[in-house]
Design a protein around this motif. Structure first.
Motif, PDB file in Angstrom:
ATOM      1  N   ALA A   1       1.727   7.331  -6.842  1.00 36.89           N
ATOM      2  CA  ALA A   1       2.488   6.984  -5.629  1.00 36.89           C
ATOM      3  C   ALA A   1       1.975   7.798  -4.448  1.00 36.89           C
ATOM      4  CB  ALA A   1       3.982   7.228  -5.847  1.00 36.89           C
ATOM      5  N   ILE A   2       1.732   9.082  -4.684  1.00 35.14           N
ATOM      6  CA  ILE A   2       1.172   9.938  -3.629  1.00 35.14           C
ATOM      7  C   ILE A   2      -0.205   9.422  -3.212  1.00 35.14           C
ATOM      8  CG2 ILE A   2       0.267  12.249  -3.133  1.00 35.14           C
ATOM      9  CD1 ILE A   2       2.526  13.292  -5.065  1.00 35.14           C
ATOM     10  N   GLY A   3      -1.034   9.083  -4.194  1.00 32.63           N
ATOM     11  CA  GLY A   3      -2.386   8.595  -3.905  1.00 32.63           C
ATOM     12  C   GLY A   3      -2.426   7.236  -3.251  1.00 32.63           C
ATOM     13  N   SER A   4      -1.367   6.443  -3.439  1.00 34.86           N
ATOM     14  CA  SER A   4      -1.382   5.113  -2.841  1.00 34.86           C
ATOM     15  C   SER A   4      -0.791   5.090  -1.435  1.00 34.86           C
ATOM     16  CB  SER A   4      -0.648   4.105  -3.738  1.00 34.86           C
ATOM     17  OG  SER A   4       0.722   4.405  -3.796  1.00 34.86           O
TER      18      SER A   4
ATOM     19  N   ILE B   1       2.492   1.126   5.514  1.00 29.34           N
ATOM     20  CA  ILE B   1       3.276   2.342   5.273  1.00 29.34           C
ATOM     21  C   ILE B   1       4.758   1.991   5.124  1.00 29.34           C
ATOM     22  CG2 ILE B   1       4.148   4.446   6.390  1.00 29.34           C
ATOM     23  CD1 ILE B   1       1.291   4.901   7.464  1.00 29.34           C
ATOM     24  N   VAL B   2       5.270   1.126   5.986  1.00 32.36           N
ATOM     25  CA  VAL B   2       6.679   0.733   5.920  1.00 32.36           C
ATOM     26  C   VAL B   2       6.988   0.047   4.591  1.00 32.36           C
ATOM     27  CG1 VAL B   2       8.432  -0.812   6.925  1.00 32.36           C
ATOM     28  CG2 VAL B   2       7.040   0.653   8.405  1.00 32.36           C
ATOM     29  N   ILE B   3       6.129  -0.874   4.178  1.00 35.61           N
ATOM     30  CA  ILE B   3       6.330  -1.565   2.898  1.00 35.61           C
ATOM     31  C   ILE B   3       6.373  -0.549   1.758  1.00 35.61           C
ATOM     32  CG2 ILE B   3       5.288  -3.130   1.200  1.00 35.61           C
ATOM     33  CD1 ILE B   3       4.176  -4.742   3.601  1.00 35.61           C
ATOM     34  N   LEU B   4       5.414   0.373   1.737  1.00 32.18           N
ATOM     35  CA  LEU B   4       5.363   1.347   0.653  1.00 32.18           C
ATOM     36  C   LEU B   4       6.522   2.334   0.704  1.00 32.18           C
ATOM     37  CD1 LEU B   4       1.551   2.055   0.229  1.00 32.18           C
ATOM     38  CD2 LEU B   4       3.039   0.585  -1.119  1.00 32.18           C
ATOM     39  N   LEU B   5       6.989   2.680   1.881  1.00 29.35           N
ATOM     40  CA  LEU B   5       8.145   3.572   1.975  1.00 29.35           C
ATOM     41  C   LEU B   5       9.416   2.888   1.464  1.00 29.35           C
ATOM     42  CD1 LEU B   5       7.549   5.454   5.343  1.00 29.35           C
ATOM     43  CD2 LEU B   5       7.339   6.356   3.010  1.00 29.35           C
ATOM     44  N   ILE B   6       9.541   1.602   1.698  1.00 22.95           N
ATOM     45  CA  ILE B   6      10.683   0.854   1.152  1.00 22.95           C
ATOM     46  C   ILE B   6      10.608   0.841  -0.372  1.00 22.95           C
ATOM     47  CG2 ILE B   6      11.721  -1.457   0.944  1.00 22.95           C
ATOM     48  CD1 ILE B   6      10.887  -1.856   3.938  1.00 22.95           C
ATOM     49  N   VAL B   7       9.434   0.562  -0.909  1.00 20.64           N
ATOM     50  CA  VAL B   7       9.250   0.565  -2.368  1.00 20.64           C
ATOM     51  C   VAL B   7       9.521   1.963  -2.926  1.00 20.64           C
ATOM     52  CG1 VAL B   7       7.544   0.271  -4.214  1.00 20.64           C
ATOM     53  CG2 VAL B   7       7.685  -1.409  -2.379  1.00 20.64           C
ATOM     54  N   LEU B   8       9.037   2.982  -2.245  1.00 19.91           N
ATOM     55  CA  LEU B   8       9.275   4.357  -2.682  1.00 19.91           C
ATOM     56  C   LEU B   8      10.770   4.666  -2.693  1.00 19.91           C
ATOM     57  CD1 LEU B   8       7.963   7.058  -3.498  1.00 19.91           C
ATOM     58  CD2 LEU B   8       7.882   7.629  -1.062  1.00 19.91           C
ATOM     59  N   TRP B   9      11.473   4.243  -1.656  1.00 21.72           N
ATOM     60  CA  TRP B   9      12.916   4.452  -1.615  1.00 21.72           C
ATOM     61  C   TRP B   9      13.595   3.764  -2.798  1.00 21.72           C
ATOM     62  CZ3 TRP B   9      16.915   0.856  -0.986  1.00 21.72           C
ATOM     63  CH2 TRP B   9      18.192   1.422  -0.903  1.00 21.72           C
TER      64      TRP B   9
ATOM     65  N   GLY C   1      -0.542   8.362   0.542  1.00 21.51           N
ATOM     66  CA  GLY C   1      -1.072   9.511   1.282  1.00 21.51           C
ATOM     67  C   GLY C   1      -2.257   9.219   2.178  1.00 21.51           C
ATOM     68  N   PRO C   2      -3.273   8.512   1.670  1.00 23.44           N
ATOM     69  CA  PRO C   2      -4.438   8.242   2.526  1.00 23.44           C
ATOM     70  C   PRO C   2      -4.105   7.461   3.792  1.00 23.44           C
ATOM     71  CG  PRO C   2      -5.002   7.843   0.240  1.00 23.44           C
ATOM     72  CD  PRO C   2      -3.515   8.087   0.288  1.00 23.44           C
ATOM     73  N   LEU C   3      -3.033   6.689   3.763  1.00 22.02           N
ATOM     74  CA  LEU C   3      -2.650   5.930   4.957  1.00 22.02           C
ATOM     75  C   LEU C   3      -2.324   6.859   6.123  1.00 22.02           C
ATOM     76  CD1 LEU C   3      -0.430   3.243   3.242  1.00 22.02           C
ATOM     77  CD2 LEU C   3      -2.576   2.824   4.436  1.00 22.02           C
ATOM     78  N   PHE C   4      -1.697   7.989   5.810  1.00 21.45           N
ATOM     79  CA  PHE C   4      -1.347   8.925   6.875  1.00 21.45           C
ATOM     80  C   PHE C   4      -2.585   9.620   7.441  1.00 21.45           C
ATOM     81  CE2 PHE C   4       2.695   8.394   4.663  1.00 21.45           C
ATOM     82  CZ  PHE C   4       3.514   8.100   5.740  1.00 21.45           C
ATOM     83  N   ALA C   5      -3.637   9.721   6.646  1.00 20.88           N
ATOM     84  CA  ALA C   5      -4.893  10.285   7.141  1.00 20.88           C
ATOM     85  C   ALA C   5      -5.614   9.302   8.066  1.00 20.88           C
ATOM     86  CB  ALA C   5      -5.798  10.659   5.968  1.00 20.88           C
TER      87      ALA C   5
ATOM     88  N   ILE D   1       9.399  -4.650  -7.718  1.00 20.88           N
ATOM     89  CA  ILE D   1       8.320  -5.561  -8.113  1.00 20.88           C
ATOM     90  C   ILE D   1       7.967  -6.488  -6.948  1.00 20.88           C
ATOM     91  CG2 ILE D   1       7.739  -7.514  -9.615  1.00 20.88           C
ATOM     92  CD1 ILE D   1       9.397  -6.040 -11.824  1.00 20.88           C
ATOM     93  N   ILE D   2       8.979  -7.008  -6.271  1.00 25.24           N
ATOM     94  CA  ILE D   2       8.732  -7.868  -5.103  1.00 25.24           C
ATOM     95  C   ILE D   2       7.992  -7.078  -4.025  1.00 25.24           C
ATOM     96  CG2 ILE D   2       9.844  -9.099  -3.188  1.00 25.24           C
ATOM     97  CD1 ILE D   2      12.037  -9.915  -5.262  1.00 25.24           C
ATOM     98  N   GLY D   3       8.429  -5.853  -3.784  1.00 30.86           N
ATOM     99  CA  GLY D   3       7.764  -5.001  -2.794  1.00 30.86           C
ATOM    100  C   GLY D   3       6.328  -4.680  -3.172  1.00 30.86           C
ATOM    101  N   MET D   4       6.098  -4.389  -4.433  1.00 31.71           N
ATOM    102  CA  MET D   4       4.727  -4.089  -4.875  1.00 31.71           C
ATOM    103  C   MET D   4       3.836  -5.326  -4.771  1.00 31.71           C
ATOM    104  SD  MET D   4       4.444  -0.904  -5.496  1.00 31.71           S
ATOM    105  CE  MET D   4       2.869  -0.860  -6.306  1.00 31.71           C
ATOM    106  N   MET D   5       4.379  -6.481  -5.148  1.00 29.22           N
ATOM    107  CA  MET D   5       3.589  -7.710  -5.020  1.00 29.22           C
ATOM    108  C   MET D   5       3.299  -7.997  -3.551  1.00 29.22           C
ATOM    109  SD  MET D   5       5.348  -9.949  -8.095  1.00 29.22           S
ATOM    110  CE  MET D   5       5.042 -11.479  -7.300  1.00 29.22           C
ATOM    111  N   SER D   6       4.275  -7.750  -2.693  1.00 26.99           N
ATOM    112  CA  SER D   6       4.066  -7.928  -1.252  1.00 26.99           C
ATOM    113  C   SER D   6       2.998  -6.979  -0.745  1.00 26.99           C
ATOM    114  CB  SER D   6       5.365  -7.671  -0.482  1.00 26.99           C
ATOM    115  OG  SER D   6       6.350  -8.557  -0.874  1.00 26.99           O
ATOM    116  N   SER D   7       3.020  -5.742  -1.224  1.00 26.97           N
ATOM    117  CA  SER D   7       2.042  -4.768  -0.752  1.00 26.97           C
ATOM    118  C   SER D   7       0.631  -5.127  -1.210  1.00 26.97           C
ATOM    119  CB  SER D   7       2.418  -3.347  -1.201  1.00 26.97           C
ATOM    120  OG  SER D   7       2.199  -3.173  -2.581  1.00 26.97           O
ATOM    121  N   VAL D   8       0.507  -5.639  -2.427  1.00 26.71           N
ATOM    122  CA  VAL D   8      -0.814  -6.059  -2.918  1.00 26.71           C
ATOM    123  C   VAL D   8      -1.333  -7.217  -2.072  1.00 26.71           C
ATOM    124  CG1 VAL D   8      -2.000  -7.169  -4.855  1.00 26.71           C
ATOM    125  CG2 VAL D   8      -0.485  -5.228  -5.267  1.00 26.71           C
TER     126      VAL D   8
END
Length: 148
Positions: A18-21, A131-139, A23-27, A88-95
């Motif tokens: 999760a960190i690796g997926s 980033i927003v999509i992944l933060l929602i999934v992370l939440w 983290g690089p976005l913030f860089a 799962i919906i969020g992860m599929m959306s992110s992919v």
């Protein structure tokens, strides 16, 4: 190996991926700022770094999904639990979003369709939306809300 040890191993893999997926976005955000002031002829290194970061994110995402599947199996959660369905919906959306958001923009670099301002604006918008999509999934994964 006992179930608890396997769960712990997959949990750590899941957290690291999760960190690796994400983290690089913030860089990429400060890199986009530097791209704005860089001459067009000197952008190729930034574009390569951007493509590399997207590939890293993609591969960490694979580990994230696989470790998540094992965690669900080992933990006793059901596949119909609200936060799992939404994750799962969020992860599929992110992919889907990752494949469609960055690749077409990055492909324009070095072509006649390339416009530096539009290129950077599209990458910035795509980065923040991802980033927003992944933060929602992370939440969803952390809070595990019971929505139904």
């Amino acid at each position: 190996m006992c179930r608890t040890v396997l769960h712990t191993i997959f949990l750590y893999l899941h957290i690291l991926s999760a960190i690796g997926s994400i983290g690089p976005l913030f860089a990429l955000i400060p890199m986009l700022k530097k791209m704005e002031v860089t001459e067009e002829a000197d952008l190729s290194g930034f574009v390569q770094a951007f493509q590399y970061a997207i590939n890293v994110i993609k591969h960490f995402g694979h580990v994230l999904v696989v470790s998540g599947i094992f965690l669900i199996i080992l933990s006793g959660w059901t596949w119909t639990t609200s936060w799992i369905v939404l994750t799962i919906i969020g992860m599929m959306s992110s992919v889907f979003y990752l494949a469609r958001a960055f690749k077409p923009t990055l492909k324009t670099f070095g072509t006649t369709d390339f416009n530096k301002a539009n290129f950077i604006a599209n990458l910035r918008k795509s980065t923040w939306l991802y980033i927003v999509i992944l933060l929602i999934v992370l939440w969803l994964m952390v809070a595990k809300p019971n929505l139904w």
